[in-house]
Design a protein around this motif. Structure first.
Motif, PDB file in Angstrom:
ATOM      1  N   ASP A 379     -12.165 107.488  47.052  1.00 15.52           N
ATOM      2  CA  ASP A 379     -12.738 107.759  48.780  1.00 15.52           C
ATOM      3  C   ASP A 379     -12.324 109.425  49.493  1.00 15.52           C
ATOM      4  O   ASP A 379     -11.638 109.324  50.093  1.00 15.52           O
ATOM      5  CB  ASP A 379     -11.871 106.847  49.924  1.00 15.52           C
ATOM      6  CG  ASP A 379     -12.008 105.303  49.128  1.00 15.52           C
ATOM      7  OD1 ASP A 379     -13.018 105.093  49.107  1.00 15.52           O
ATOM      8  OD2 ASP A 379     -10.795 104.478  48.930  1.00 15.52           O
ATOM      9  N   ARG A 555      -9.420  92.188  51.841  1.00 16.04           N
ATOM     10  CA  ARG A 555     -10.222  93.240  50.040  1.00 16.04           C
ATOM     11  C   ARG A 555     -11.014  91.430  50.115  1.00 16.04           C
ATOM     12  O   ARG A 555     -11.587  91.116  49.041  1.00 16.04           O
ATOM     13  CB  ARG A 555      -9.889  93.759  49.585  1.00 16.04           C
ATOM     14  CG  ARG A 555     -10.087  95.184  49.574  1.00 16.04           C
ATOM     15  CD  ARG A 555     -11.354  95.453  50.292  1.00 16.04           C
ATOM     16  NE  ARG A 555     -12.491  95.808  49.282  1.00 16.04           N
ATOM     17  CZ  ARG A 555     -13.963  95.995  50.150  1.00 16.04           C
ATOM     18  NH1 ARG A 555     -14.479  96.152  51.122  1.00 16.04           N
ATOM     19  NH2 ARG A 555     -14.889  95.826  48.600  1.00 16.04           N
ATOM     20  N   PRO A 580     -27.547  90.929  51.973  1.00 17.55           N
ATOM     21  CA  PRO A 580     -28.392  91.148  51.148  1.00 17.55           C
ATOM     22  C   PRO A 580     -28.945  89.758  51.069  1.00 17.55           C
ATOM     23  O   PRO A 580     -29.555  89.054  51.021  1.00 17.55           O
ATOM     24  CB  PRO A 580     -27.249  91.036  49.899  1.00 17.55           C
ATOM     25  CG  PRO A 580     -26.548  91.013  49.740  1.00 17.55           C
ATOM     26  CD  PRO A 580     -26.287  91.559  51.889  1.00 17.55           C
ATOM     27  N   CYS A 602     -19.992  88.233  49.919  1.00 20.34           N
ATOM     28  CA  CYS A 602     -19.870  89.957  48.667  1.00 20.34           C
ATOM     29  C   CYS A 602     -18.864  91.164  49.653  1.00 20.34           C
ATOM     30  O   CYS A 602     -19.087  91.888  49.079  1.00 20.34           O
ATOM     31  CB  CYS A 602     -21.357  90.200  48.569  1.00 20.34           C
ATOM     32  SG  CYS A 602     -22.866  90.820  50.409  1.00 20.34           S
ATOM     33  N   THR A 604     -20.166  93.548  52.057  1.00 22.59           N
ATOM     34  CA  THR A 604     -20.879  93.801  52.389  1.00 22.59           C
ATOM     35  C   THR A 604     -20.812  93.979  53.804  1.00 22.59           C
ATOM     36  O   THR A 604     -20.852  95.096  54.145  1.00 22.59           O
ATOM     37  CB  THR A 604     -22.495  93.812  52.072  1.00 22.59           C
ATOM     38  OG1 THR A 604     -22.673  93.628  50.821  1.00 22.59           O
ATOM     39  CG2 THR A 604     -23.954  94.725  51.998  1.00 22.59           C
TER      40      THR A 604
ATOM     41  N   LYS B  98     -14.420 101.835  45.043  1.00 22.57           N
ATOM     42  CA  LYS B  98     -15.421 101.846  45.838  1.00 22.57           C
ATOM     43  C   LYS B  98     -16.858 100.720  45.588  1.00 22.57           C
ATOM     44  O   LYS B  98     -17.946 100.529  46.202  1.00 22.57           O
ATOM     45  CB  LYS B  98     -16.354 102.970  44.987  1.00 22.57           C
ATOM     46  CG  LYS B  98     -15.707 104.762  45.258  1.00 22.57           C
ATOM     47  CD  LYS B  98     -16.828 105.361  45.634  1.00 22.57           C
ATOM     48  CE  LYS B  98     -16.289 106.626  46.669  1.00 22.57           C
ATOM     49  NZ  LYS B  98     -16.971 108.150  47.247  1.00 22.57           N
ATOM     50  N   GLY B  99     -16.249  99.659  45.127  1.00 23.41           N
ATOM     51  CA  GLY B  99     -16.589  98.050  45.769  1.00 23.41           C
ATOM     52  C   GLY B  99     -17.442  98.096  43.925  1.00 23.41           C
ATOM     53  O   GLY B  99     -18.912  96.952  43.840  1.00 23.41           O
ATOM     54  N   LYS B 101     -16.845  95.667  42.180  1.00 23.76           N
ATOM     55  CA  LYS B 101     -16.141  94.046  42.020  1.00 23.76           C
ATOM     56  C   LYS B 101     -17.723  93.222  42.711  1.00 23.76           C
ATOM     57  O   LYS B 101     -18.696  92.297  42.284  1.00 23.76           O
ATOM     58  CB  LYS B 101     -14.845  93.577  42.788  1.00 23.76           C
ATOM     59  CG  LYS B 101     -15.408  92.221  41.820  1.00 23.76           C
ATOM     60  CD  LYS B 101     -13.843  92.198  42.993  1.00 23.76           C
ATOM     61  CE  LYS B 101     -12.948  91.976  44.219  1.00 23.76           C
ATOM     62  NZ  LYS B 101     -11.759  91.677  44.533  1.00 23.76           N
ATOM     63  N   GLU B 102     -17.853  93.753  43.993  1.00 17.19           N
ATOM     64  CA  GLU B 102     -19.136  93.224  45.307  1.00 17.19           C
ATOM     65  C   GLU B 102     -20.525  93.097  44.234  1.00 17.19           C
ATOM     66  O   GLU B 102     -20.833  92.415  44.373  1.00 17.19           O
ATOM     67  CB  GLU B 102     -18.928  93.465  46.519  1.00 17.19           C
ATOM     68  CG  GLU B 102     -18.099  93.406  46.582  1.00 17.19           C
ATOM     69  CD  GLU B 102     -16.425  94.117  46.951  1.00 17.19           C
ATOM     70  OE1 GLU B 102     -17.092  95.745  46.295  1.00 17.19           O
ATOM     71  OE2 GLU B 102     -15.620  93.829  46.851  1.00 17.19           O
ATOM     72  N   SER B 105     -20.472  90.889  41.368  1.00 20.69           N
ATOM     73  CA  SER B 105     -20.878  89.128  41.282  1.00 20.69           C
ATOM     74  C   SER B 105     -21.674  88.738  42.286  1.00 20.69           C
ATOM     75  O   SER B 105     -22.855  88.250  42.353  1.00 20.69           O
ATOM     76  CB  SER B 105     -19.464  89.213  42.791  1.00 20.69           C
ATOM     77  OG  SER B 105     -20.495  89.499  44.223  1.00 20.69           O
ATOM     78  N   ARG B 106     -22.881  90.412  42.973  1.00 23.43           N
ATOM     79  CA  ARG B 106     -24.396  90.101  43.138  1.00 23.43           C
ATOM     80  C   ARG B 106     -25.037  89.323  41.730  1.00 23.43           C
ATOM     81  O   ARG B 106     -25.738  88.752  41.707  1.00 23.43           O
ATOM     82  CB  ARG B 106     -24.777  91.115  43.863  1.00 23.43           C
ATOM     83  CG  ARG B 106     -23.979  91.481  44.878  1.00 23.43           C
ATOM     84  CD  ARG B 106     -24.851  90.538  46.077  1.00 23.43           C
ATOM     85  NE  ARG B 106     -26.583  91.223  46.216  1.00 23.43           N
ATOM     86  CZ  ARG B 106     -27.111  90.414  47.404  1.00 23.43           C
ATOM     87  NH1 ARG B 106     -27.098  88.883  46.449  1.00 23.43           N
ATOM     88  NH2 ARG B 106     -28.426  91.130  46.701  1.00 23.43           N
ATOM     89  N   ASN B 109     -24.068  85.822  40.738  1.00 22.83           N
ATOM     90  CA  ASN B 109     -24.802  85.010  41.113  1.00 22.83           C
ATOM     91  C   ASN B 109     -26.389  85.012  41.149  1.00 22.83           C
ATOM     92  O   ASN B 109     -26.832  84.019  40.893  1.00 22.83           O
ATOM     93  CB  ASN B 109     -24.414  85.037  42.558  1.00 22.83           C
ATOM     94  CG  ASN B 109     -23.489  84.676  43.664  1.00 22.83           C
ATOM     95  OD1 ASN B 109     -22.764  83.923  42.415  1.00 22.83           O
ATOM     96  ND2 ASN B 109     -22.387  85.479  44.573  1.00 22.83           N
ATOM     97  N   SER B 153     -23.750  96.785  46.325  1.00 24.26           N
ATOM     98  CA  SER B 153     -24.077  95.460  45.946  1.00 24.26           C
ATOM     99  C   SER B 153     -25.369  94.917  46.681  1.00 24.26           C
ATOM    100  O   SER B 153     -25.607  93.621  45.996  1.00 24.26           O
ATOM    101  CB  SER B 153     -23.556  94.004  46.827  1.00 24.26           C
ATOM    102  OG  SER B 153     -22.740  94.728  48.109  1.00 24.26           O
ATOM    103  N   ASP B 154     -25.921  95.671  47.724  1.00 18.34           N
ATOM    104  CA  ASP B 154     -27.465  95.622  47.950  1.00 18.34           C
ATOM    105  C   ASP B 154     -28.496  96.412  47.627  1.00 18.34           C
ATOM    106  O   ASP B 154     -29.799  95.690  47.739  1.00 18.34           O
ATOM    107  CB  ASP B 154     -27.303  95.884  50.079  1.00 18.34           C
ATOM    108  CG  ASP B 154     -26.409  97.384  50.340  1.00 18.34           C
ATOM    109  OD1 ASP B 154     -26.185  97.438  49.456  1.00 18.34           O
ATOM    110  OD2 ASP B 154     -27.379  98.296  51.095  1.00 18.34           O
TER     111      ASP B 154
END
Lengths: 615, 164
Positions: A379, A555, A580, A602, A604, B98-99, B101-102, B105-106, B109, B153-154
């Protein structure tokens, strides 16, 4: 190709003068590192060549694909000389305009220049961009400058001059002395003095000795070695030749991660070129030294970064460490005296020979000399490779070079040393880059991965993440590491899932101490570090998870309710647009609501919400 | 020992066997070459079925147990067949922060796919891999030879639609 002599090196060097001083032509240096390749630099290069051809500029303009420039987040990158004009985030469509405006009309394309995130001003010259301005490139001195697949360009930058000096003008003992004076300590992480290591191996009796290069860069978030290998592979070869003379070795191996195909390809090209010039093989440059280098590809095992495990792996065995002593300097690869040095360490050696150990030690602190390369990521605004003098405060790296934290969020911690290291919070950001100072605040210098984390990072989850890594990579040979890290991981998972118990923190600490004291190798002994450092600075987060079943950073999925706090919601609809799974119900000027039937958890929406309204 | 008989295996044809023989031949006198041989054979056959491991151990004159020990130790080697496309999800620290993991999981699924497994139609294999060193692009996903950066994730499922 004819075998070279020392005089030939000088001839090649002077032939490269115009090119390297950017005279006689316009030089377009396009970055060809892994990062820029992934963002499309090869297509951009083709489009650039086509546009140049189209305008008939082929004779006055030269396009050169360099290795990793270092400013990876801004790729594809291009630097134009003379003028040192830095272009970023280029696309194929930009090329005709760039050629027309810059190369024909002499007017740089404003919109493609670097934009300072604070002042919003465009900055044209690469050296004026804060990311580069605070750096001191030594190990990275050729990055973004030379074509890594051209040995002549490397020689033009004083390449193999250090080796020539070591081969003809220095005794092994003088080489080792020079390394000791430089104060160079192993850049792989442990920080053992390089000269001392070479001295041990040099004094070990034996007709067969080995020089190994550790290019098994396994720490997650570290890509210094990859970049050096991609940008300046000859520097590593030259460093190994000098080491070979110092300890009287005739064979070297580079143990490279199989995950780095581009680095392996360029190393292979470099080795072939060096052999062609007689810089590897029998009687290098006509001297008494014969030395050859082979690349050995690893097969994916973190523990093979540990020296004894790495040697077992080259022998074709399971890469498991063994107890030391005997140290590799006495009994290493195939039981022969062996030295193992990291890529960055070796890349520094040629310049130490050319300019002297005292020059190298001219910057740094009492116990840490020279410069250190960091891979700054996470970050932070400016992601990329950063080489700074030892002693530079971490704050300078993160804020002046890194440009601070994006999205107006707050800094939480910087993680140094990967799975063997720890995190350093805001209160210790003025700690200088120095082996001892960093150890004092609970992390390690490590190989150079520096991952910045903002307030949205859960430190319990990070501790779990590293423990999962260690547990997965534990080779299983010794019980403390195999079983101890598994128990620790189970406890951390339990805490993240909201099933933490009051005793858990004490058990974690106790297990950590036992593993530290009793594990066989460095991987195990340092494995508990991320947990201990998270507990040292962020104990309150562990306690919130355990006692209040709450994840302050939001988180840990099991501890979240996936509901919207109406008072905090500004009704902006960001979450609605980002979801999504169409699980958010929202209309203009209405508070958003999450349909739990549809929600896939998720996170998001948590990421997108700027107002912390989802809990 | 010169091997003349190729074991029957549905996933390895004659052309592959002769390439495998060439690899073994080239490396049989080099000590420590087993990892190289396994890697090259896996590139040829796609994975390392037990019949192939036995064949390699005979060719290199090594006990089957050592060859199996090496193959099972390193994460590069797979003893089960892979899908047409391999999705490698980078689990390096920068990607995790920075994500990734998300995004992972998408995928799990959407395709009912666990890390390390292959979809029933053998379209995708999903692997969580160690840091790919492309932290400037985090979070990173590699599908076959293509590196995709900034995989949120999107966005991740849309990217995978390109691979059929």
């Amino acid at each position: 190709m004819a075998k070279l002599t020392t005089q030939d090196l000088e001839v090649i060097k002077s032939a490269q003068k115009a090119r390297l001083a950017f005279r006689e032509r316009t030089y377009l240096l396009i970055c060809g590192g892994t990062g820029c390749h992934a963002t499309g630099s090869i297509r951009v290069k083709d489009a650039l060549l086509a546009a140049i051809e189209d305008k008939g500029l082929g004779d006055t303009v030269q396009v050169i694909e360099t290795g990793c420039n270092g400013f990876c987040a801004m790729g594809p990158l291009l630097v134009v000389h003379p003028g040192d004009i830095f272009y970023q985030k280029l696309t194929v469509e930009d090329m005709p305009e760039l050629v027309e405006s810059h190369l024909i009309n002499g007017k740089p394309v404003e919109r493609l220049l670097y934009k300072d995130p604070v002042s919003k001003a465009r900055i044209a010259a690469q050296t004026k961009i804060p990311f580069f301005a605070h750096q001191m490139p030594r190990a990275l001195r050729n990055k973004g400058l030379i074509n890594p697949e051209s040995i002549d360009e490397y020689i033009g930058r004083d390449g193999y001059i250090g080796a020539a000096k070591a081969l003809f003008d220095m005794t092994p003992q003088q080489i080792i002395e020079e390394m000791k004076i430089s104060g160079m300590r192993g850049r792989g992480g442990a920080g053992f003095p390089t000269g001392v290591k070479w001295d041990f191996a040099s004094k070990s009796a034996g007709a067969v000795k080995y020089v190994l290069c550790n290019a098994d860069e396994g720490d997650p978030g570290a890509f210094m070695d990859r970049s050096i290998l991609e940008a300046d592979p000859h520097a590593v070869l030259e460093g190994m030749i000098i080491a070979a003379k110092a300890i009287d070795a005739h064979k070297g191996y580079i143990y490279a991660r199989t995950e780095y195909p581009l680095a392996i390809k360029r190393l292979g090209i470099a080795i072939d070129q060096a052999k062609g010039y007689g810089l590897l093989g029998d009687n290098i440059l006509g001297s008494a030294l014969s030395f050859d280098i082979e690349i050995y590809q690893g097969a994916g095992a973190f523990v093979c970064g540990e020296e004894t495990a790495l040697m077992r792996s080259i022998e074709g065995k399971r890469g498991m460490p063994r107890p030391r002593p005997p140290f590799p300097a006495h009994k290493g690869l195939w039981e022969k005296p062996t030295i193992l040095n990291n890529v960055e360490t070796l890349a520094n050696v040629p310049q130490i020979m050319v300019k002297g150990g005292a020059w190298y030690a001219g910057v740094g602190t009492q116990t840490s000399k020279g410069t250190k390369v960091f891979a700054l990521s996470g970050d932070v605004n400016n992601i990329g490779l950063v080489e700074v003098p030892m002693g530079t405060p971490l704050r300078t790296i993160i804020y002046d070079i890194g440009g601070g934290i994006p999205n107006k969020r707050k800094f939480k911690a910087v993680q140094l040393g990967g799975p063997s290291g720890g995190c350093i919070p805001e209160s210790h950001l003025d700690t200088p880059v120095d082996y001892e100072a960093i150890a004092k605040v609970g992390a390690i210098m490590g190989s150079g991965g520096a991952i910045v984390m903002d307030e949205k990072t859960c430190m319990v989850d990070m501790a779990r993440f590293f423990m999962e890594f260690i547990q997965d990579e534990s080779c299983g040979k010794c019980t403390p590491c195999r079983e101890g890290t598994r128990r620790q991981l189970q406890i951390l998972e339990k805490i993240c899932e909201g099933r933490g118990e009051p005793d858990d923190i004490d058990i974690l600490v106790e297990l950590s101490q036992t593993i530290r004291e009793t594990a066989l190798c460095g991987l195990g002994q340092t494995g508990p570090n991320p947990v201990l450092s998270a507990l040292r600075y962020f104990r309150d987060e562990f306690e919130a998870h355990i006692h209040e079943k709450r994840c302050p950073a939001k988180r840990c999925v099991a501890l979240l309710r996936f509901e919207v706090e109406p008072d905090a919601c500004t009704r902006c609809g960001m979450c609605f647009r980002a979801c999504p799974a169409d699980a958010i119900v929202w209309e203009k000027k209405e508070v958003a609501r999450i349909d739990k039937e549809k929600c896939i958890k998720c996170l998001t929406c948590y990421d997108k919400c700027r107002f912390d309204a989802i809990f | 020992m010169i091997l003349t008989h190729h074991p029957d295996h549905p996933d390895i044809n004659d052309g592959m066997w002769s390439q495998i023989d060439a690899v073994i031949q080239k490396n049989r006198t080099i000590s420590g070459a087993v990892i190289t041989v396994l890697r090259e054979c896996q590139t040829i056959a796609g994975y390392l079925p037990v019949e192939l491991l036995d064949y390699i151990s005979q060719g290199l004159n090594l006990p089957s147990s050592s060859v199996y020990g090496v193959a099972s130790f390193y994460s590069l080697f797979s003893m089960v067949p892979k899908g047409r496309h391999t999705i490698k999800i980078c689990m390096g620290t920068a990607c995790y922060v920075k994500g990734i993991k998300e995004a992972l999981s998408r995928i799990e699924n959407e395709y009912q796919l666990k890390e390390g497994d292959t979809t029933e139609d053998r379209r995708f294999s999903l692997e969580a891999v160690r840091c790919l060193g492309a932290c400037g692009l985090a979070p990173v996903m590699v599908v076959d030879q293509d590196t995709h950066g900034d995989v949120s994730s999107d966005k991740v499922l849309e990217l995978l639609d390109m691979y059929s």
